[in-house]
Design an enzyme around this catalytic site. Structure first.
Site, mmCIF file in Angstrom:
data_model
loop_
_atom_site.group_PDB
_atom_site.id
_atom_site.type_symbol
_atom_site.label_atom_id
_atom_site.label_comp_id
_atom_site.label_asym_id
_atom_site.label_seq_id
_atom_site.Cartn_x
_atom_site.Cartn_y
_atom_site.Cartn_z
ATOM 1 N N HIS A 124 0.843 -1.199 0.000
ATOM 2 C CA HIS A 124 0.000 0.000 0.000
ATOM 3 C C HIS A 124 0.879 1.251 0.000
ATOM 4 O O HIS A 124 0.664 2.167 -0.813
ATOM 5 C CB HIS A 124 -0.906 -0.013 1.234
ATOM 6 C CG HIS A 124 -1.773 1.193 1.380
ATOM 7 N ND1 HIS A 124 -3.118 1.191 1.113
ATOM 8 C CD2 HIS A 124 -1.484 2.467 1.768
ATOM 9 C CE1 HIS A 124 -3.611 2.406 1.311
ATOM 10 N NE2 HIS A 124 -2.634 3.199 1.724
ATOM 11 N N GLU A 125 1.870 1.293 0.895
ATOM 12 C CA GLU A 125 2.730 2.471 0.984
ATOM 13 C C GLU A 125 3.656 2.574 -0.231
ATOM 14 O O GLU A 125 3.966 3.678 -0.689
ATOM 15 C CB GLU A 125 3.542 2.445 2.278
ATOM 16 C CG GLU A 125 2.705 2.430 3.556
ATOM 17 C CD GLU A 125 1.750 3.599 3.666
ATOM 18 O OE1 GLU A 125 2.019 4.670 3.084
ATOM 19 O OE2 GLU A 125 0.706 3.452 4.333
ATOM 20 N N HIS A 151 2.002 4.414 -3.012
ATOM 21 C CA HIS A 151 2.118 5.865 -2.801
ATOM 22 C C HIS A 151 3.495 6.358 -3.251
ATOM 23 O O HIS A 151 3.618 7.350 -3.972
ATOM 24 C CB HIS A 151 1.974 6.207 -1.315
ATOM 25 C CG HIS A 151 0.579 6.142 -0.777
ATOM 26 N ND1 HIS A 151 -0.476 6.811 -1.341
ATOM 27 C CD2 HIS A 151 0.074 5.505 0.316
ATOM 28 C CE1 HIS A 151 -1.576 6.574 -0.636
ATOM 29 N NE2 HIS A 151 -1.256 5.786 0.377
ATOM 30 N N ASP A 205 -4.913 7.502 -1.465
ATOM 31 C CA ASP A 205 -5.838 6.645 -0.733
ATOM 32 C C ASP A 205 -7.253 6.755 -1.280
ATOM 33 O O ASP A 205 -7.685 7.821 -1.743
ATOM 34 C CB ASP A 205 -5.835 7.009 0.749
ATOM 35 C CG ASP A 205 -4.532 6.638 1.430
ATOM 36 O OD1 ASP A 205 -4.033 5.533 1.169
ATOM 37 O OD2 ASP A 205 -4.014 7.453 2.206
#
Length: 842
Positions: free
Chosen positions: A100-101, A104, A111
């Site tokens: 998830h990170e 980014h 998000d």
């Protein structure tokens, strides 16, 4: 975490991408046997493992300050998050959180949830803010271990305490950027799943695109991803190496050829003196080499341990210049100096300064410089500096600076002042508070704000053009240092400098200075003030600056960034000015903004930004000055990006809560007024001779919002400029529709709004406009709005973000149903491979 994350990423991106190599950089004070670090440094890490950001606690997050599809700065994990499992159920497996990170960080997606707007109205129904609607669950309000159905306010939305609790078992595979904690989630949201109406950051920042489209079409890897062939078997596990940097080993390689005679050799001596006396840290090893027709070692590696070795190195600095410019000769001898400690230059630093083109073949030794493993910082003094200097710095992960030789600019001092240690400990760094210069007839007056986070090793350095001025420096309590003070003030008539060294910790407050030119004609003077942290346990306020697109052909605007922070706390409310000067004489001053519009991605995150549109050919220097006037220093309170913490799940029809997130309490600290000055790396603008640099349209409006007041619609946004965020736009075009897709794909086909009475304000101003849409807004109706601006030459901006609003007239409510007797159960890349560098400093 990363091994599991590699397998998860491999599945999420169609067996195309996995993590191949991970380097873990550990602190200098960690004992053990580690591999030697090469060019890996703390400030270049992809992932930082450190104590918590006081505003976020142990929540994982990504420092993301640029736009959609652009690489971010770093991911931040805390030791507690990695070593303790108390919140594992709320975030999901660490490998999934890492992916998830990473999305980014690497691909610039955002998000798909929104903690400030967890619900919204669509088709007269309340919806959860998310990418995909197939995730099932229930809404509850939890109070002191009891739950009840959510209440609803006058907008028809749940009240603030309402939360969505997903079913633990789900059938959908998306989406990683919404709720990675669910076992079924193994994919990024695609165009087939995507909900473009949801008021989340992904839609707002990425023009309502789904995350998978951004990754494959807009990211740094977009071109490569389309060329890859899926692997037919599982990927290999990542390889890990643990590396460590030792004390800094540094060699100054200085040009003393004939063109350096006169003013240039003097400037070199002045700037290098400040570097050796104030900037380089204790424990470092420094050597000096000079070169012209031949090269000589001025000083072998010398450990910086107190003032004696510093003064010894300063006395050895070159004062004369002659001969040709054999750069390769200087470089080769400099590498020999670096090898004096351990037979290797790998990971060591070079500061290579020259003012001209090489007499020898610098291209011929470029590869050997790269192969040395050293980090080579280059300084081009004057406009004739070789173009190879920028290339060499880029290929060795060094910094490149173009500097003007004039005393007034103080640019050479600023460049040397930027070579601070980057080991993650800001209390060891020398911080430049002030760098200013003036042409003075009589008095040179001003004030330096020394705040409570700095004060040790504070030095005022005055450089003058011809003759020494009278010096008066007054402390906040009224004591005065003057030119007669033999204890604290030192003079060097040969280098035309005067230095005041404050013993102990400088008194916080306003220090006033006055320098009197005692000549009958004007002369130039500069003042440089440096200091260090007042205490080892209180991080000082720092400023970092960067520029988007370090090279440019003039076809796209650049963006200047400045981050003002105290450790991880971002500082709000500062006045930030960037000065950009080229070797052709072009100069621009830009006031950077933290307003969440134009070039600025997030409002009030302590990162100040502005477009730089008036580009001309040349090499540009970048200098940022920050002033914060008194009062408490406030910081950004919320994460803008980071994995979602799920408060609980529905398991077999029952609500099971996860532990609550530990509360954070960040109080504003009154550190006093402060000033900071920082110099960014130089960049080059090269517009082809046959190309006329374009005029830019107004910037895209990114913060449009809407609300309904009766039958009237009220819109708010930040005004764009005539050219991006400079000047004043000519007009606005506002349109609305009941269908989001019309505004997305056919803006001109949407319903127009009469804006003849709307006169645009100056860029950065708050705009507000109310109107009747010309139709009766029915209860439950959702309307969408967008704005496009135009300049005097009829150039149109991009269509703004799309604002949505729903009219809701509440109906009589049913009696609330609660269950007060039911207690809750608490459950305590390169191409197809990616290389990660992780830095631990905790």
């Amino acid at each position: 975490m990363i091994t599991n994350g590699s397998e998860y990423l491999f599945q999420a991106l169609d067996n195309l991408v996995f993590f191949k190599e991970v380097k873990i950089l550990v602190p200098l004070n960690w004992r053990g046997t580690y591999e030697r670090a090469g060019r890996e440094t703390y400030d270049k890490a992809n992932v930082i493992i450190d104590y918590p950001n006081p505003a976020y606690g142990d929540e994982p997050y990504t420092k993301q300050m640029k736009g959609c599809g652009e690489e971010s700065e770093h991911v931040h994990f805390t030791p507690h998050f990695l070593l303790n499992d108390d919140h594992l159920n709320a975030y999901g497996p660490r490998g999934k959180v890492f992916v998830h990170e990473w999305a980014h960080l690497r691909w610039g997606v955002f998000d798909e949830y929104n903690e400030k707007k967890p619900f919204y109205m669509s088709d007269n129904q309340v919806q959860e803010t998310r990418c995909i609607g197939e995730i099932t669950g229930r809404r509850y309000e939890v109070i002191k271990g009891k739950y009840r159905r959510c209440r609803y306010d006058e907008t028809g939305l749940p009240t603030k305490g309402c939360q969505f609790f997903p079913d633990r078992e789900q059938q959908t595979s998306a989406s990683i950027m919404y709720m990675q904690s669910l076992d079924s989630v193994t994919a990024f949201c695609s165009i087939m799943d995507h909900n473009p109406e949801a008021p989340n950051m992904q839609n707002e920042k990425c023009d309502n695109k789904d995350t998978r489209t951004v990754i494959f079409q807009d990211s740094v890897d977009s071109d490569t991803l389309w060329t890859l062939t899926p692997l037919q078997s599982s990927p290999p596990a990542p390889t890990f190496s643990v590396i460590q940097r030792q004390h800094r080993v540094l060699c100054l390689i200085l040009d003393v050829s004939g063109s350096m005679q006169g003013e240039r050799i003097l400037r070199l001596h002045q700037a290098a003196t400040i570097f050796l006396r104030e900037i380089v840290e204790e424990g470092a090893y420094v050597g000096i080499v000079k070169f012209s027709t031949s090269a000589d070692i001025i000083s072998s590696l010398t450990e910086i341990n107190g003032s004696a070795p510093r003064n010894s190195l300063i006395r050895k600095l070159p004062r004369t210049a002659s001969g040709t410019t054999n750069m390769c000769t200087g470089l080769r001898l400099g590498f020999q100096v670096l090898q004096q400690d351990d037979q290797s230059a790998v990971g060591d630093d070079v500061i290579f300064l020259t003012d001209g083109e090489a007499t020898d073949d610098i291209q011929g030794c470029l590869q050997s410089a790269v192969d040395s493993g050293a980090i080579i910082h280059t300084i081009a003094l004057g406009p004739e500096g070789s173009d190879v200097l920028e290339t060499m710095a880029n290929l060795t992960d060094g910094k490149f600076f173009f500097v003007d030789q004039s005393l007034l600019s103080n640019q050479l001092v600023d460049a040397f002042s930027s070579f601070t240690i980057s080991d993650g400990d800001p209390t060891k760094q020398t911080i430049q508070l002030v760098s200013t210069g003036r042409i003075i007839n009589d008095w040179f007056n001003g004030t330096v704000h020394i705040d409570r986070t700095v004060g040790n090793s504070t030095t005022f350095t005055i450089i003058y053009e011809r003759s020494a001025p009278a010096v008066y420096i007054q402390t906040p309590s009224g004591s005065v240092y003057d030119q007669n003070d033999q204890t604290h003030i030192s003079r060097n008539t040969a280098t035309k400098t005067i230095a005041l060294n404050i013993l102990g910790t400088a008194e916080p407050g306003d220090w006033k200075y006055s320098f009197l030119n005692r000549e009958s004609t004007a002369q130039t003077m500069t003042l440089t003030v440096t200091s260090r942290a007042a205490r080892d346990d209180v991080p000082p306020i720092l400023v970092k600056t960067d520029i988007k697109k370090p090279t440019s052909d003039g076809s796209q605007p650049m963006v200047v960034y400045a981050e003002v922070s105290q450790n991880y706390l971002r500082v709000l409310g500062a006045k930030v000015m960037a000065t950009l000067e080229s070797d052709t004489g072009h100069s621009e001053n830009l006031y950077l903004l933290d307003n969440g519009s134009g070039a600025d991605t997030f409002k009030d995150d302590g990162i100040y930004s502005r477009y730089f549109t008036k580009v001309q050919n040349g090499r540009y220097s970048l200098k940022v000055q920050v002033i914060h006037q008194g009062g408490a220093v406030s910081s950004a309170p919320n994460r803008n990006t980071g994995a979602l913490y799920v408060p609980g799940y529905i398991v077999d029809g029952e609500l099971q809560l996860n532990p609550e997130k530990p509360p954070v309490n960040v109080q504003s600290a009154d550190v006093g007024s402060f000033t900071r000055t920082v110099t960014g790396e130089s960049f080059v603008v090269s517009v082809p001779p046959s190309v006329t640099p374009p005029n830019f349209p107004p910037n895209k409006i990114t913060d449009l919002s809407a609300e309904i007041q009766g039958d009237t619609v009220l819109l708010n946004w930040t005004a764009p400029g005539e050219e991006f965020d400079e000047g004043t736009a000519e007009s606005y075009e506002i349109r609305w529709s009941e269908q989001l897709e019309i505004l997305q794909k056919n803006f001109s086909d949407a319903n127009p709004v009469n804006t003849s009475a709307l006169q645009p304000q100056e860029a950065g101003s708050d705009e507000q406009f109310s109107f009747l849409p010309g139709v009766t807004i029915q209860n439950g109706s959702t309307l969408f709005f967008a704005v496009r601006s135009e300049d005097k030459e009829a150039m149109k901006s991009e269509v703004s973000n799309i604002a949505r609003v729903t009219k809701f007239v509440p109906t009589p409510r049913q009696p609330e149903i609660s269950n007060p007797g039911l207690n809750l159960t608490a459950i305590v890349v390169s191409v197809c491979v990616v290389i990660i560098m992780v830095c631990c400093i905790a």
